[in-house]
Design an enzyme around this catalytic site. Structure first.
Site, PDB file in Angstrom:
ATOM      1  N   ASP A  83       6.551  -2.761  -3.739  1.00 27.94           N
ATOM      2  CA  ASP A  83       5.634  -3.275  -2.724  1.00 27.94           C
ATOM      3  C   ASP A  83       4.515  -4.084  -3.385  1.00 27.94           C
ATOM      4  OD1 ASP A  83       3.697  -3.566  -0.594  1.00 27.94           O
ATOM      5  OD2 ASP A  83       4.708  -1.925   0.418  1.00 27.94           O
ATOM      6  N   SER A 127       3.571  -5.605   5.028  1.00 24.46           N
ATOM      7  CA  SER A 127       4.724  -4.780   4.678  1.00 24.46           C
ATOM      8  C   SER A 127       5.534  -4.335   5.885  1.00 24.46           C
ATOM      9  CB  SER A 127       4.265  -3.538   3.897  1.00 24.46           C
ATOM     10  OG  SER A 127       3.736  -3.911   2.652  1.00 24.46           O
ATOM     11  N   HIS A 137       4.890   5.300   6.318  1.00 22.26           N
ATOM     12  CA  HIS A 137       4.225   4.031   6.037  1.00 22.26           C
ATOM     13  C   HIS A 137       5.151   2.861   6.379  1.00 22.26           C
ATOM     14  CE1 HIS A 137       1.329   1.626   3.393  1.00 22.26           C
ATOM     15  NE2 HIS A 137       0.575   2.273   4.263  1.00 22.26           N
ATOM     16  N   GLU A 166      11.119   2.848  -2.683  1.00 18.60           N
ATOM     17  CA  GLU A 166       9.927   2.006  -2.720  1.00 18.60           C
ATOM     18  C   GLU A 166       8.940   2.481  -3.772  1.00 18.60           C
ATOM     19  OE1 GLU A 166       6.247   0.453   0.114  1.00 18.60           O
ATOM     20  OE2 GLU A 166       7.093   2.450   0.407  1.00 18.60           O
ATOM     21  N   ASP A 179       1.234  -1.998  -4.597  1.00 17.76           N
ATOM     22  CA  ASP A 179       0.480  -2.707  -3.574  1.00 17.76           C
ATOM     23  C   ASP A 179      -0.933  -2.157  -3.430  1.00 17.76           C
ATOM     24  OD1 ASP A 179       0.498  -4.450  -1.008  1.00 17.76           O
ATOM     25  OD2 ASP A 179      -0.002  -2.468  -0.227  1.00 17.76           O
ATOM     26  N   HIS A 238      -4.585  -4.028  -3.835  1.00 14.12           N
ATOM     27  CA  HIS A 238      -5.520  -4.126  -2.712  1.00 14.12           C
ATOM     28  C   HIS A 238      -6.943  -3.731  -3.109  1.00 14.12           C
ATOM     29  CE1 HIS A 238      -3.270  -5.499   0.670  1.00 14.12           C
ATOM     30  NE2 HIS A 238      -2.395  -4.510   0.643  1.00 14.12           N
ATOM     31  N   HIS A 281      -2.692 -10.108   0.571  1.00 11.13           N
ATOM     32  CA  HIS A 281      -1.369 -10.465   0.047  1.00 11.13           C
ATOM     33  C   HIS A 281      -1.331 -11.948  -0.286  1.00 11.13           C
ATOM     34  CE1 HIS A 281       0.452  -6.904   2.519  1.00 11.13           C
ATOM     35  NE2 HIS A 281      -0.239  -6.500   1.462  1.00 11.13           N
TER      36      HIS A 281
END
Length: 530
Positions: free
Chosen positions: A88, A132, A195, A359, A364, A368, A484
């Site tokens: 991710d 996502s 998620h 995953e 990710d 962030h 992103h």
């Protein structure tokens, strides 16, 4: 003659001034390009440092690569098993930085050794830069949707309580296609199992944050009419059939007044008085052995031969970062590789094969928060899980596909020297202050590194926490969560029909290619007669 001599002297003078200007420009370049500064230019640290300075080394390396490519043959076997690994937020820059962190600029990560590579276009139907949720719909169900929606087509706007109830908008996942074909399927993630990415395997929802009934109510929807994601995991069309589900997210399954969390003793996030983990344990047919685990020791003790279905959630929210697991000695937190190992042990008991979605979700999250150390280390852990799977299953009958859902605004830039610490300083800016190799276009790191009132940068050399795992790296623009990126992401493939994954294509093509290779779904199949 006098005129000729004067002209010559004039030309010499002009050339001298030009050369002086060039020297001045070179001196300026030397001040601001660290590769020209002796104090920031250590010798090469590669094990092949001496050989790399020769012509023969690079020619021999190129010859070996060409020979390897020349001998490569297309594998057109039917894929009994398919494992999809999703990093991710794993941009191409993230892969390159992880490579340096793991072993050096020249050391490939495990999946970079795969024979075929392509590029995936990640945009949503309504957004240039994806999240996502819409990407999970694309790479797991083969249909692109709207930003923040999962398992529905673009006729469903985000947060639309009524539109999502129209079942004709629902998309089915490759996990469901596999189970319909007699195979087993499972999910492994380092995020909450509800998620955005993992829920693409089983959920149909108009807003990714509707992980429990409380958040459904917050958007003025009726939870009796709109099933939250956790409830769909227990009672939906697809998730109850999954053999293995491993990740985090216990809080989405327990009421806030039920203070029974297995590890913390606290309540969850639900507001309907339910304990969905207990309901999941009772939801199977009579005689089915359903097992729930919440710590590593119990996971490793699971007997695949005696386990019909396994649900594991190791944290109330997301699984912990690997660096925290190591540095804080959290011995009951499983690694991603350990979860993949157990999941594949169970799925392998089906002689027809399986589809597994894995995953590495916290890559990710690190990005962030501008916490590059977390993001890069999670990428290396992700690569270790892929290496385990590739060694465990033959390329003759198991297709492994590795990709990302979207990019990030992270940058690998400057002129750092070979062997430089990827988390270190790359050089000096025009303001006389050092700048780091890793930086972000936006994020909360702005406040750490920029004094907006003065219009100046802080000196990273003066920051006592610069070596901390959670250190925020520089960002140019202040936003609550770093965003992103919209560029294409790489796809790496190994095994049957892996050559299909070359070129540039829409992200929603990926599950159709995997289905083709394994002869599942309602689309084209490798096993179909011409």
């Amino acid at each position: 003659m006098f005129r000729i001599i004067c002209s010559f002297l004039l030309i010499v003078s002009v050339v001298g001034v030009a050369l002086g200007a060039l020297n001045d420009e070179y001196d300026s370049d030397k001040r601001y390009h660290p590769r020209l500064q002796d104090e920031l230019s250590p010798k090469l640290t590669s094990k092949n440092a001496e050989q790399e300075q020769t012509i023969e080394y690079w020619r021999n390396q190129a010859k070996a690569t060409v020979e390897k490519l020349r001998q490569r043959k297309e594998n057109t076997n039917i894929a009994k098993n398919v494992i999809m690994f999703l990093g991710d937020g794993m941009s191409i820059a993230t892969v390159a930085m992880a490579r340096v962190y793991a072993g050096g600029e020249e050391k490939p990560l495990s999946f970079e050794e795969f024979p075929y590579v392509g590029m995936s276009k990640t945009y949503c139907v309504n957004y240039q830069v994806a999240d996502s949720a819409c990407t999970a719909t694309a790479y797991l169900t083969g249909v692109k949707g709207n930003y923040e929606t999962i398992g529905v087509n673009a006729h469903v706007p985000v947060r639309d309580c009524e539109a999502v109830r129209n079942r004709t908008t629902h998309t089915s996942s490759i996990g469901q296609w596999a189970m319909d074909a007699g195979k087993d399927a499972g999910i492994v993630t380092t995020t909450r199992v509800t998620h955005a990415s993992p829920s693409g395997m089983y959920a149909h929802i108009a807003f990714r944050d509707w992980e429990d009934d409380y958040w459904v109510k917050q958007d003025n929807c009726d939870p009796e009419q709109v099933d939250d994601i956790a409830e769909q995991l227990v009672y939906g069309e697809t998730a109850p059939r999954l053999r293995v589900i491993l990740g985090g997210g216990r809080r989405e399954f327990m009421d806030r007044d039920i203070h029974q969390d297995y590890e913390t003793g606290k309540g969850g996030y639900r507001s309907d008085g339910r304990h969905l983990i207990n309901e999941w344990l009772k939801n199977g047919p009579v005689g089915e052995n359903r097992t729930f685990v919440w710590k590593r020791s119990d996971l490793l003790a699971v007997d695949p031969r005696r386990t019909d279905r396994l649900l594991g959630m190791f944290e109330p929210s997301h699984c912990v970062y690997n660096l925290d697991r190591v540095h804080k000695n959290l011995v009951e937190e499983p690694t991603l590789a350990e979860m993949v190992d157990k999941a594949t042990d169970i799925l392998s008991t089906n002689p027809n094969g399986f589809f597994l979605f894995v995953e590495g979700g916290r890559i990710d999250h690190g990005h962030h928060d501008n916490q590059a150390r977390y993001a890069i280390d999670e990428t290396v852990e992700f690569a270790k899980a892929i290496e385990l799977a590739r060694k465990k299953f033959s390329e003759e009958d198991t297709l492994i596909v590795v990709t990302s859902d979207h990019s990030h605004s992270v940058s690998f830039a400057g002129y750092p020297n070979r062997g430089n610490d990827i988390f270190g300083i790359a050089g000096t800016g025009n303001d006389g202050l050092p700048y780091m190799t890793i930086s972000y276009a936006n994020g909360l790191g702005f406040y750490k590194h920029v004094d907006a009132a003065k219009g100046t940068r802080a000196n990273v050399r003066d920051m006592p926490d610069a070596l901390a795992d959670d250190f925020p790296f520089p960002a140019m623009l202040p936003v609550e969560l770093e965003t992103h990126g919209g560029e294409d992401v790489a796809v790496y493939a190994s095994g049957p029909w892996s050559h299909l994954f070359t070129g540039s294509y829409e992200q929603n093509t990926i599950p159709h290619m995997m289905a083709y290779a394994s002869c599942i779904g309602s689309g084209q199949k490798a096993c179909a007669k011409p």
